[in-house]
Scaffold this motif. Structure first.
Motif, PDB file in Angstrom:
ATOM      1  N   ASN A 161       0.853  -1.184   0.000  1.00  0.00           N
ATOM      2  CA  ASN A 161       0.000   0.000   0.000  1.00  0.00           C
ATOM      3  C   ASN A 161       0.891   1.237   0.000  1.00  0.00           C
ATOM      4  OD1 ASN A 161      -2.853  -1.099   0.288  1.00  0.00           O
ATOM      5  ND2 ASN A 161      -1.844  -2.090   2.024  1.00  0.00           N
ATOM      6  N   ARG A 182      -4.920  -6.478  -5.989  1.00  0.00           N
ATOM      7  CA  ARG A 182      -3.832  -5.511  -6.185  1.00  0.00           C
ATOM      8  C   ARG A 182      -4.292  -4.396  -7.127  1.00  0.00           C
ATOM      9  NH1 ARG A 182       1.029  -6.189  -3.183  1.00  0.00           N
ATOM     10  NH2 ARG A 182       2.180  -8.030  -3.836  1.00  0.00           N
ATOM     11  N   GLN A 183      -3.959  -3.158  -6.768  1.00  0.00           N
ATOM     12  CA  GLN A 183      -4.320  -2.019  -7.619  1.00  0.00           C
ATOM     13  C   GLN A 183      -3.152  -1.060  -7.756  1.00  0.00           C
ATOM     14  OE1 GLN A 183      -7.912  -0.151  -6.179  1.00  0.00           O
ATOM     15  NE2 GLN A 183      -8.983  -2.098  -5.983  1.00  0.00           N
ATOM     16  N   TRP A 193       2.694  -1.161  -5.662  1.00  0.00           N
ATOM     17  CA  TRP A 193       1.235  -1.107  -5.639  1.00  0.00           C
ATOM     18  C   TRP A 193       0.729   0.091  -4.843  1.00  0.00           C
ATOM     19  CZ3 TRP A 193      -0.667  -4.469  -8.980  1.00  0.00           C
ATOM     20  CH2 TRP A 193       0.131  -5.566  -9.323  1.00  0.00           C
ATOM     21  N   ASP A 194      -0.438   0.582  -5.246  1.00  0.00           N
ATOM     22  CA  ASP A 194      -1.106   1.649  -4.493  1.00  0.00           C
ATOM     23  C   ASP A 194      -1.966   1.077  -3.370  1.00  0.00           C
ATOM     24  OD1 ASP A 194      -0.030   3.539  -6.203  1.00  0.00           O
ATOM     25  OD2 ASP A 194      -1.800   3.613  -7.497  1.00  0.00           O
ATOM     26  N   LYS A 195      -2.589  -0.071  -3.664  1.00  0.00           N
ATOM     27  CA  LYS A 195      -3.508  -0.652  -2.693  1.00  0.00           C
ATOM     28  C   LYS A 195      -3.512  -2.169  -2.810  1.00  0.00           C
ATOM     29  CE  LYS A 195      -8.368  -0.567  -1.170  1.00  0.00           C
ATOM     30  NZ  LYS A 195      -9.723  -0.060  -1.454  1.00  0.00           N
ATOM     31  N   THR A 196      -3.471  -2.838  -1.682  1.00  0.00           N
ATOM     32  CA  THR A 196      -3.531  -4.297  -1.635  1.00  0.00           C
ATOM     33  C   THR A 196      -4.501  -4.722  -0.547  1.00  0.00           C
ATOM     34  OG1 THR A 196      -1.237  -4.531  -2.385  1.00  0.00           O
ATOM     35  CG2 THR A 196      -2.222  -6.429  -1.286  1.00  0.00           C
ATOM     36  N   GLU A 197      -5.344  -5.700  -0.848  1.00  0.00           N
ATOM     37  CA  GLU A 197      -6.205  -6.335   0.150  1.00  0.00           C
ATOM     38  C   GLU A 197      -6.002  -7.841   0.068  1.00  0.00           C
ATOM     39  OE1 GLU A 197     -10.356  -4.729   0.419  1.00  0.00           O
ATOM     40  OE2 GLU A 197      -9.777  -3.700  -1.426  1.00  0.00           O
TER      41      GLU A 197
END
Length: 642
Positions: free
Chosen positions: A104, A568-569, A550-554
């Motif tokens: 993130n 992943r985004q 990555w900018d965002k990971t969940e």
């Protein structure tokens, strides 16, 4: 008379005992700290004889049982005879920052902190800093007196007491030898207190980070280090075969490899004041909470590079894995062409590149193709400060963008200090750093963002050297994101489809997915030009657009040793990627509409007719109930499509 004497003696003794109890109670008041959400708590306590302990709870349930604290100097003992002299007020601090390489991009956490100062029998002072946050707790030793002479720590008794029969994933800490310690061993699934088994080399302890499933499997804990600034050796955990107390172990005197290190005990030494590294205890209700934790970087010093615009994560072609004996200019140029054709920012010239550059000017060729060259180097060339500075200036003037420095093989304090010098001196020349044959990162990629990746991982080169690797690789691949990769960026060198000495058992899709499971500031793809060019267009396009950070990971599924599925985004790109660490098929179900908002379709990359070498690509309308059978040792990648 005898009865009267006994009665009078007891009457005197009881008040004395009462006063002693009151004194102990008074000494222990105010020695705890809770996180702002009141869930995580660390508590210090002084026991009989002035011995210091701590414990950790979450939601009032024990995470770390009573464990010893303290250390000994050559001429001073802080393991007993301690008393409290000062307790600071509780402060609140916020750590908000961006990382160049991350799950993130933005980290934003609030911590509570306090400091407790103790006095020993000699009247010397020791302060323990405490930190508590939503992701766990931490502590460190600090000595604030000013003394010009060197102080030497001969022992640190800090322990981490894990409940009996708690399951853990631990990596053996290899004894000094050929290319060890290098944090290149299997993570072993053990119970707390189990002896070291299954190591690749003779081992003397366990590595950090160390992962445990505690509190009757309700919580996950990762024990790690942060804030190592070169004034302390890298530490590991000593083995424990009885009660689950894992104590701190220092680097050993024989961890020298070929570096010019003195033949002496490798105890920590420094003048005062001296602030030692954080002992970090990350806590999660789910294993995925550990995977996404940034506590190690939260506790590391802020970036020391003011302008980081020149630090750009990316991908690189790399010739060594597919052609380990070919050091010709033609081979290096061929892989530069691979980088150029796939839009990779970098190309890595491994060992042997200097001769090829004299013969064929491979650096100039890469630059002419719009590809930035990274070059290999030997650790001994970068150990001496002045030689290192001169070498970095020389490389920068040649057009080199980064260095892969290999064969450190030591956790000694001198090496830890040299690594800080590497990061700093490389930054002055705008050079990226990749460490190999090395210790694990300890939050350094926040302090020095030009440190973009490191090995310290049992990666794909093991298909050349380790007969057990093919069978164990899939399982390991689902453990490392919860352990090694939490410590910092990991240069696993994924996507190795060509069979080497020990034949791969993971599917081709599993191998491709690894490039998106691990976080590394530069992804060094391991295979030949022929393999890259044989890929279907959909996979070629995936490799071209795939981000290196990555900018965002969940996490969607997070089960170490079994299954991991991540969302992943990056910018306008969105993926779901998963791998299976077991020999059995794994049915999964995902609400794709939840993760694919703003998209109308999704493309699935999965196993083809020959699972070991082929891929299947299919496109479907977005669905809220996607069901899939994850193949044994298999994987999948979902690309969301506008």
């Amino acid at each position: 008379m005898k009865k009267m004497f006994i009665h009078r003696s007891l009457s005197l003794l009881i008040p004395a005992m009462f006063l002693a109890q009151v004194s102990v109670k008074a000494q222990n008041e105010g020695l705890s700290l809770k996180s702002k959400d009141n869930l995580n708590k660390i508590e210090l306590s002084l026991a009989e004889g002035g011995k210091l302990f701590y414990n950790v709870t979450r939601k009032d349930k024990t995470i770390i049982l009573d464990s010893p604290l303290g250390l000994t100097f050559e001429n001073n003992d802080f393991t007993s005879g301690l008393s409290v002299v000062k307790v600071s007020a509780i402060e609140e601090k916020r750590e908000k920052y961006e990382l160049k390489v991350a799950n993130n991009k933005v980290a934003d956490h609030v911590f509570k902190s306090k400091s407790v100062t103790f006095k020993n029998k000699q009247g010397a002072l020791m302060t323990i800093d405490l930190i508590a946050g939503a992701e766990g707790v931490a502590f460190r030793y600090k000595f604030t007196d000013k003394e010009p002479q060197k102080r030497v720590v001969t022992n640190e008794i800090t322990g981490f007491h894990i409940e009996q029969n708690a399951k853990g994933w631990l990596q053996p800490y290899n004894k000094a030898g050929d290319y060890t310690p290098g944090y290149e061993d299997f993570y072993v699934n053990v119970k707390s207190g189990d002896p070291i088994t299954g190591a690749r080399n003779e081992s003397i302890g366990w590595c950090m980070p160390a992962l445990f499933n505690v509190n009757n499997t309700k919580n996950w804990v990762l024990i790690a280090e942060s804030g190592a600034d070169g004034t302390f050796p890298g530490c590991h955990l000593l083995p424990d075969s009885t009660n689950g107390i894992y104590s701190i172990g220092f680097a050993k005197k024989d961890e020298k490899f070929t570096l010019p290190l003195p033949d002496k005990e490798a105890y920590p030494e420094s003048n005062l004041p001296w602030t030692m590294p954080w002992r970090v205890i990350m806590i999660g209700d789910k294993a995925g909470d550990i995977l996404l934790s940034t506590m190690i970087t939260d506790l590391a010093p802020a970036s020391k590079i003011e302008d980081t615009s020149w630090i750009v994560p990316g991908k690189a072609a790399w010739s060594w894995w597919s052609h380990p004996e070919d050091f010709t200019p033609e081979m290096y140029n061929k892989f530069t062409d691979v980088s150029a054709s796939f839009g990779f920012r970098y190309t890595l010239f491994d060992a042997g590149w200097e001769k090829a550059n004299k013969e064929g000017k491979i650096i100039d060729y890469a630059l002419s193709k719009g590809v930035q060259p990274l070059v290999w180097g030997y650790s001994a060339e970068y150990f001496d400060s002045q030689k290192r500075k001169n070498r970095f200036k020389e490389l920068e003037s040649m057009g080199v963008k980064g260095v892969k420095i290999d064969f450190w093989c030591s956790d000694r304090q001198e090496v830890m200090a040299a690594l800080q010098g590497v990061f700093e001196d490389a930054a002055k020349e705008h050079l990226l750093v990749n460490l190999h044959g090395t210790t694990i990162p300890r939050g350094w990629h926040r302090t020095w963002p030009n440190f973009v990746t490191a090995e310290a991982i049992l990666g794909t080169e093991s298909y050349f050297y380790e007969p057990r690797f093919p069978e164990k690789a899939a399982e390991q691949n689902t453990v490392l994101p919860f352990t090694r990769n939490v410590a910092g960026p990991a240069d696993y060198t994924p996507f190795a489809l060509t069979f080497r000495k020990y034949k791969r058992l993971n599917t081709a899709t599993h191998e491709l997915a690894m490039a998106m499971i691990y976080t590394s500031g530069i992804i060094h793809f391991a295979d030949s030009e022929e393999v890259f060019n044989s890929l279907p267009d959909a996979l070629k396009n995936l490799l071209k657009e795939m981000p290196a950070t990555w900018d965002k990971t969940e996490y969607i599924i997070a089960d170490p040793g079994k299954t991991i599925v991540l969302s992943r985004q990056k910018d306008n790109l969105s993926y779901i990627v998963g791998i299976n660490g077991t020999n059995a098929a794994e049915p999964i179900s995902i609400d794709l509409k939840k993760y694919g908002k703003g998209f109308s379709k999704f493309r699935v990359i999965s196993e083809g007719k020959d699972p070991l070498m082929e891929f299947k690509v299919e496109t479907y309308p977005l669905t809220s109930n996607w069901k899939y059978n994850l193949a044994p040792k298999g994987g999948f990648i979902i690309q969301f499509i506008k």
